[in-house]
Structure formats: structure tokens, C-alpha cells
Design a protein around this motif. Sequence first.
Motif, PDB file in Angstrom:
ATOM      1  N   ASP A   1      45.946  33.271  45.150  1.00 46.29           N
ATOM      2  CA  ASP A   1      45.621  32.078  46.036  1.00 46.29           C
ATOM      3  C   ASP A   1      47.053  31.301  46.493  1.00 46.29           C
ATOM      4  O   ASP A   1      47.229  31.157  47.775  1.00 46.29           O
ATOM      5  N   GLY A   2      48.565  32.142  46.353  1.00 43.95           N
ATOM      6  CA  GLY A   2      49.366  33.185  46.696  1.00 43.95           C
ATOM      7  C   GLY A   2      50.478  34.209  46.361  1.00 43.95           C
ATOM      8  O   GLY A   2      49.956  34.712  45.345  1.00 43.95           O
ATOM      9  N   PRO A   3      51.543  33.957  46.908  1.00 44.02           N
ATOM     10  CA  PRO A   3      52.116  35.659  46.955  1.00 44.02           C
ATOM     11  C   PRO A   3      52.372  35.796  44.931  1.00 44.02           C
ATOM     12  O   PRO A   3      53.061  36.820  44.366  1.00 44.02           O
ATOM     13  N   VAL A   4      53.149  34.810  44.989  1.00 44.58           N
ATOM     14  CA  VAL A   4      53.288  34.809  42.808  1.00 44.58           C
ATOM     15  C   VAL A   4      52.240  34.444  42.544  1.00 44.58           C
ATOM     16  O   VAL A   4      52.085  35.324  40.752  1.00 44.58           O
ATOM     17  N   ASN A   5      51.476  33.881  42.339  1.00 49.89           N
ATOM     18  CA  ASN A   5      49.289  33.951  41.764  1.00 49.89           C
ATOM     19  C   ASN A   5      49.362  35.734  41.882  1.00 49.89           C
ATOM     20  O   ASN A   5      48.818  36.311  40.261  1.00 49.89           O
ATOM     21  N   ALA A   6      49.236  36.022  42.986  1.00 50.39           N
ATOM     22  CA  ALA A   6      49.144  37.581  43.046  1.00 50.39           C
ATOM     23  C   ALA A   6      50.123  38.692  42.565  1.00 50.39           C
ATOM     24  O   ALA A   6      49.003  39.829  41.831  1.00 50.39           O
ATOM     25  N   LEU A   7      51.146  38.290  42.119  1.00 54.54           N
ATOM     26  CA  LEU A   7      52.198  39.336  41.466  1.00 54.54           C
ATOM     27  C   LEU A   7      52.145  39.027  40.030  1.00 54.54           C
ATOM     28  O   LEU A   7      51.621  40.312  39.551  1.00 54.54           O
ATOM     29  N   ASP A   8      51.480  38.287  39.612  1.00 52.61           N
ATOM     30  CA  ASP A   8      51.872  37.848  38.379  1.00 52.61           C
ATOM     31  C   ASP A   8      50.080  38.421  37.925  1.00 52.61           C
ATOM     32  O   ASP A   8      50.295  39.275  36.926  1.00 52.61           O
ATOM     33  N   ASN A   9      49.204  38.371  38.530  1.00 51.89           N
ATOM     34  CA  ASN A   9      47.938  39.176  37.990  1.00 51.89           C
ATOM     35  C   ASN A   9      48.472  40.634  38.386  1.00 51.89           C
ATOM     36  O   ASN A   9      47.567  41.041  37.546  1.00 51.89           O
ATOM     37  N   ALA A  10      49.315  40.649  39.327  1.00 50.70           N
ATOM     38  CA  ALA A  10      48.930  42.289  39.162  1.00 50.70           C
ATOM     39  C   ALA A  10      50.072  43.215  37.591  1.00 50.70           C
ATOM     40  O   ALA A  10      49.182  43.928  37.925  1.00 50.70           O
ATOM     41  N   LEU A  11      51.010  42.662  38.334  1.00 54.50           N
ATOM     42  CA  LEU A  11      51.625  42.818  36.986  1.00 54.50           C
ATOM     43  C   LEU A  11      51.532  42.628  35.223  1.00 54.50           C
ATOM     44  O   LEU A  11      51.300  43.623  35.148  1.00 54.50           O
TER      45      LEU A  11
ATOM     46  N   PRO B   1      39.803  26.786  59.404  1.00 56.71           N
ATOM     47  CA  PRO B   1      40.251  28.015  59.561  1.00 56.71           C
ATOM     48  C   PRO B   1      39.720  28.766  57.741  1.00 56.71           C
ATOM     49  O   PRO B   1      39.463  27.616  57.536  1.00 56.71           O
ATOM     50  N   ALA B   2      40.160  29.869  58.022  1.00 63.45           N
ATOM     51  CA  ALA B   2      39.679  30.625  56.430  1.00 63.45           C
ATOM     52  C   ALA B   2      41.663  30.417  55.491  1.00 63.45           C
ATOM     53  O   ALA B   2      42.235  30.755  56.295  1.00 63.45           O
ATOM     54  N   LEU B   3      41.220  30.464  54.310  1.00 62.15           N
ATOM     55  CA  LEU B   3      42.238  30.661  53.540  1.00 62.15           C
ATOM     56  C   LEU B   3      42.633  32.032  53.610  1.00 62.15           C
ATOM     57  O   LEU B   3      42.101  32.955  53.743  1.00 62.15           O
ATOM     58  N   PRO B   4      44.209  31.707  53.892  1.00 64.93           N
ATOM     59  CA  PRO B   4      45.283  33.384  53.489  1.00 64.93           C
ATOM     60  C   PRO B   4      44.290  34.030  52.427  1.00 64.93           C
ATOM     61  O   PRO B   4      44.842  33.342  51.655  1.00 64.93           O
ATOM     62  N   MET B   5      44.320  35.439  52.889  1.00 63.72           N
ATOM     63  CA  MET B   5      44.401  36.497  52.028  1.00 63.72           C
ATOM     64  C   MET B   5      45.069  36.775  51.214  1.00 63.72           C
ATOM     65  O   MET B   5      46.405  37.479  51.994  1.00 63.72           O
ATOM     66  N   THR B   6      45.533  37.167  49.667  1.00 63.06           N
ATOM     67  CA  THR B   6      47.396  37.516  49.702  1.00 63.06           C
ATOM     68  C   THR B   6      46.438  38.493  48.452  1.00 63.06           C
ATOM     69  O   THR B   6      46.124  38.291  47.430  1.00 63.06           O
ATOM     70  N   GLN B   7      47.410  39.577  48.788  1.00 63.48           N
ATOM     71  CA  GLN B   7      47.170  40.643  47.477  1.00 63.48           C
ATOM     72  C   GLN B   7      48.201  41.595  47.568  1.00 63.48           C
ATOM     73  O   GLN B   7      50.055  41.705  48.166  1.00 63.48           O
ATOM     74  N   ALA B   8      48.604  41.810  46.424  1.00 65.67           N
ATOM     75  CA  ALA B   8      50.579  42.149  45.962  1.00 65.67           C
ATOM     76  C   ALA B   8      49.556  43.673  44.818  1.00 65.67           C
ATOM     77  O   ALA B   8      48.994  43.928  44.458  1.00 65.67           O
ATOM     78  N   THR B   9      50.621  44.378  45.251  1.00 70.28           N
ATOM     79  CA  THR B   9      51.024  45.592  44.629  1.00 70.28           C
ATOM     80  C   THR B   9      51.946  45.796  43.516  1.00 70.28           C
ATOM     81  O   THR B   9      52.735  45.761  44.912  1.00 70.28           O
ATOM     82  N   VAL B  10      51.664  46.619  42.852  1.00 66.35           N
ATOM     83  CA  VAL B  10      53.531  46.517  41.749  1.00 66.35           C
ATOM     84  C   VAL B  10      53.142  47.675  40.848  1.00 66.35           C
ATOM     85  O   VAL B  10      52.153  49.020  41.098  1.00 66.35           O
ATOM     86  N   LYS B  11      53.914  48.733  41.375  1.00 67.24           N
ATOM     87  CA  LYS B  11      54.060  49.928  40.602  1.00 67.24           C
ATOM     88  C   LYS B  11      55.469  49.694  39.709  1.00 67.24           C
ATOM     89  O   LYS B  11      56.555  49.401  39.804  1.00 67.24           O
ATOM     90  N   VAL B  12      54.855  50.003  38.643  1.00 67.76           N
ATOM     91  CA  VAL B  12      56.253  49.512  37.206  1.00 67.76           C
ATOM     92  C   VAL B  12      55.974  50.646  36.516  1.00 67.76           C
ATOM     93  O   VAL B  12      55.274  51.335  35.940  1.00 67.76           O
ATOM     94  N   GLN B  13      57.126  50.952  35.480  1.00 63.24           N
ATOM     95  CA  GLN B  13      57.335  52.006  34.170  1.00 63.24           C
ATOM     96  C   GLN B  13      56.657  51.466  33.191  1.00 63.24           C
ATOM     97  O   GLN B  13      57.562  50.356  32.929  1.00 63.24           O
TER      98      GLN B  13
END
Length: 540
Positions: free
Chosen positions: A450-460, A425-437
Motif C-alpha cells: 500500500d506504500g513504500p514501507v509496506n512494499a519493502l516489508d513484503n519483499a523482505l 484518480p487511481a491509487l498509486p501502485m508501489t513495488q519494492a525489489t530487494v536483494k539480500v544475502q
Amino acid sequence: MRIQLYDTTLRDGSQGEGVNFSLQDKLLITSMLDELGFDFIEGGFPASNEKDSEYFQRVAEGVPELHGGGTRPLANAKVVAFGMTRRKGIAASEDQGLQALVKSKAPVCTVVGKTWDLHVTEVLRVSLEENLAMIRDSIAYLKSEGRTVFYDAEHFFDGYQANPDYATKTIRAAIEGGVDMVIFCDTNGGSLPEKIAATIDSIRPHVTVPFGIHCHNDCEVAVANSLKAVDSGAVQVQGTINGIGERCGNADLVSVAANLALKKGRQVLAEGGVGRLTEISRYVYELANMNFRNGQPFVGRSAFAHKGGMHVHAVNRIAHSYEHIDPAVVGNERRILVSELSGRSNIMAKTTKFNLGDDNALMKRILDRVVELEAEGYQFEAAEASFDLLVKKEIGQYEPKFRRLHYHVVVQMDASGLDSPGARPALPMTQATVKVQVGNRIELVAGEGDGPVNALDNALRKALVPAYPQLSTMRLVDYKVRVINSTEGTAAKVRVVIESADDQDVWSTIGVSENVIEASWQALADAIDYKLLKDNGQLT
């Protein structure tokens, strides 16, 4: 009198469960042990594996410079090669294990032999007389090759209790072979201090060479046993950094060194070595990929941490009222913790850097807020950076560097190919979209991870780095999740603690929510806020 410290982290310590040092790890640890002034460093068992054999060849050429490039010769320590007595029926000069010790080029060799008659007849399956000859011959051969030789009398205390006459004969055999020092070993770790002292006092009239002690920690008294042996005349203590080793480990040389120097007035290590005990403790933990033991005496993060209000009040007035030594003497530091158990003294001590004076009303307001948040699941003793941000908010000096408008996290699993025989099975793909001022600008960015927190961190980071380039040096070091109210099952609140670091500092932040992603966002946002305030000098 100086007490020799013999470190066996690289050999006995590496036998601990989950401990595995690379060759480079071993060379780096050797260099630091030498810097601190350890007398002997047991590098390994050259007859057992190629890595240990290569270690001795490399260390003969020099050890790595820890504060620069290149290598250097050892300045304080002598490297020791470890081996066993010759095999039965073979001349010592023809025994491969002893030949490996000679080929190692180590100036000191430690040979382990059997003291307990049970091991001689049931484990080695040799006669009692043959075992004595094995001890005597092995030491004599290594001495003839110009080596300093230590003899580890394995299971000495159990062997002496079972058959004192034979145990004494094994020590005499080592002395007859020309041994430089005899080491009494509590190999099973089952002896208590009074047994250590009584046994050494009984054998001492028969020991005409210096002797040392090697204790295991199966009854959690290895350090006490080692100190007791020193009181009884031992001039060398063997052990490991942080007490790592087989089963329950060995005597912790960090505690041994601190106790000998600070409590017994004995000379150990090089000048300034005791002041670096915290440093070497954490260095070995890092290289061994082990978590720090917070409650470790002298060097643990909690060793000088004060939480109870009465304790903190007293320490603020007279430090030694609740501290047996100055933490700085071993390279550690005092920590004041805040929690629902705290009093105003804790808050005053913890907020000294903010120059708030004796504003009791403000102290009470901060304390009430801590109690309120801890009732919701927060725990500020594990997240001191979040506490500093709380204080800034309570005193009206907090200005957020960015404002969250929206975030969205998607975890998608690709099911293609799952029907194929043997397909993974393929690894899950995680993507985060962030909108900040950020200031007057609105940033809308996406990031994968690699996971939700890592995706949030990268987007932020992607949203904030253009305005705050210093965030590029910040990294996530650790991430911990704990369920708070487990009776709620999967709807329970969770506490997320994130540990972050840059080139100068390490700090921890916290978030609490029924949603693990939201709790992670809170901790992540606090970590970034703290970094920006710290870099701008706004936390003093």
C-alpha cells in the motif's frame, strides 16, 4: 470500609470525542470490569438508541468469557441502566424513558435530575415545584417496579452554591421518593477539592441515605475531588476507565481505585483486582482505538520509567527512593531509559540481562555510542529493541542474519481515465525489489504494498521467510515519522520508529536518515534482526 466503584465508561465515557464502542466492545468491557470486581457497570441509556437497548438484553443472558468461548453470568458487578426524570406533565408510569429503564431488566437504575435552579427554569422551563415532583415521582415509580435506584444530582455543587435551599429540597425529594443512594455530581467539572468538602459537609445533615460522588475533569482535579468526597463520607465513586468522557473527561477510576486501595487502605474491587489495573487500562484503550497515555499515573508506560542517571543509580540501590509504590502492585513494570542524559548506571541497569558485570570501560563505550547516535537524531528510549542490538554490536556478539545488497522502490501513478468526467484518480501502485544475502544464498524478490514501507516489508519477508519461517508470525503494529531538523525543510533528517509484535512480545526499533525510505529500512531491518535474535535466545 469498602468503597463502591461505579463504572460509566460505556455511557459517560462513550460521550468523549472520538470514542465509539460497538455492542461487542461493550460486552467485552463489561466482562473484564466484572472480573476485576467493579461494583456497578452503567451499560447505557436504553431510551436513546437500539444498541444500548440491545446491550441490556444481551448482558442479561451473560457476558463473553474472555479466556475461552461461551458466555457466563456476572460474578461481581450489577448492571445499571441510565435515564432521566419523567417529562413535565406526564405520569412517571407513562413516561417512555422510565418505561425503557424498566424494560431493560437492569437491577439498578440511575436517574439524573436537575439540582441547579438555573437549569430548572431556563433549560427544562418548568416550575421549581414541578421539578421536585418529577424527581420524587420518577424514583417512586422505579422503586415500585422493584429496582434499586440511584439519583444523580446533576450540577449539584454549582446548584448548591447558587441556591442552597432549593438544592437541598431536590435531595429531599429524591429521599422522599425512596432513593437508595444520592450521587453528588460536579457536572461542569469546575469545583476544587475544598469546595467539594465544604458543600458535602453542609448538606450531610439533610441526607439520610448513603451518598456517592461523580466528578468531571475540567479543572484536572476529578480524582482529587473524588478522594476528598470519600474523606467526607461518600461510599461510592463514579467515573470511567482512563478518565475518558465528554469535554475533558471524568474521574479516572484506575487512579481512584489505586489511591483508595494503596494510599488510603480502603477495600475496592475483588481480590487481585488492583493488580490488573494496568491490564484493564490498556484493554479499554485498545477497544476504543485510542493511544495509550504514557504519562498516566500508576498504569502508563512512563509511570515508572527512569531516565536521569542520578534517579537510576538510586533506584538500583533502593527502589522506593524514586518510586512511590512497587509497579507490580498495579500490574505495571519499571523501565530504565537510555539517552544522552544517561549515566553509566542507566547502561548497567539496562544491560543486566546480558551479564556484562561491572566492566566500566564497556559501559562507557556503550554510553558514548548512545550519545553519538542521539546527536545524529536517534532516540533509544523510544526504541529499546534497537538499543539491545547496539549493545550486542558493542560487545562483539552480533551476527546479522541477513545482509542487504540492494533495494529499489517504485511508486507509479496511473493517469488513465483522469480526463473522463467524474472519474476518480487511481491509487498509486508501489513495488519494492530487494536483494539480500541469507547465508550462502542470494535472494532477489519483489513485493507490492500500500506504500513504500509496506512494499519493502513484503519483499523482505518474501526473501527471508524460507530461511526463517518464524517471521510469518511477526506484524507491524505502528509506524511513526518525525522531522528532526525542521529548518532544513524537505531535506531534513527524519526519525522513523516502527513498533512490531508477534504472539509473545511487542518491540520498537528506529532508523534515521535524510531519506524516509532508508530510515524506514533501518527500523524494519532492526525489527527483523531483533525478532530472530529473540527467538534464538540470543538477547539474554
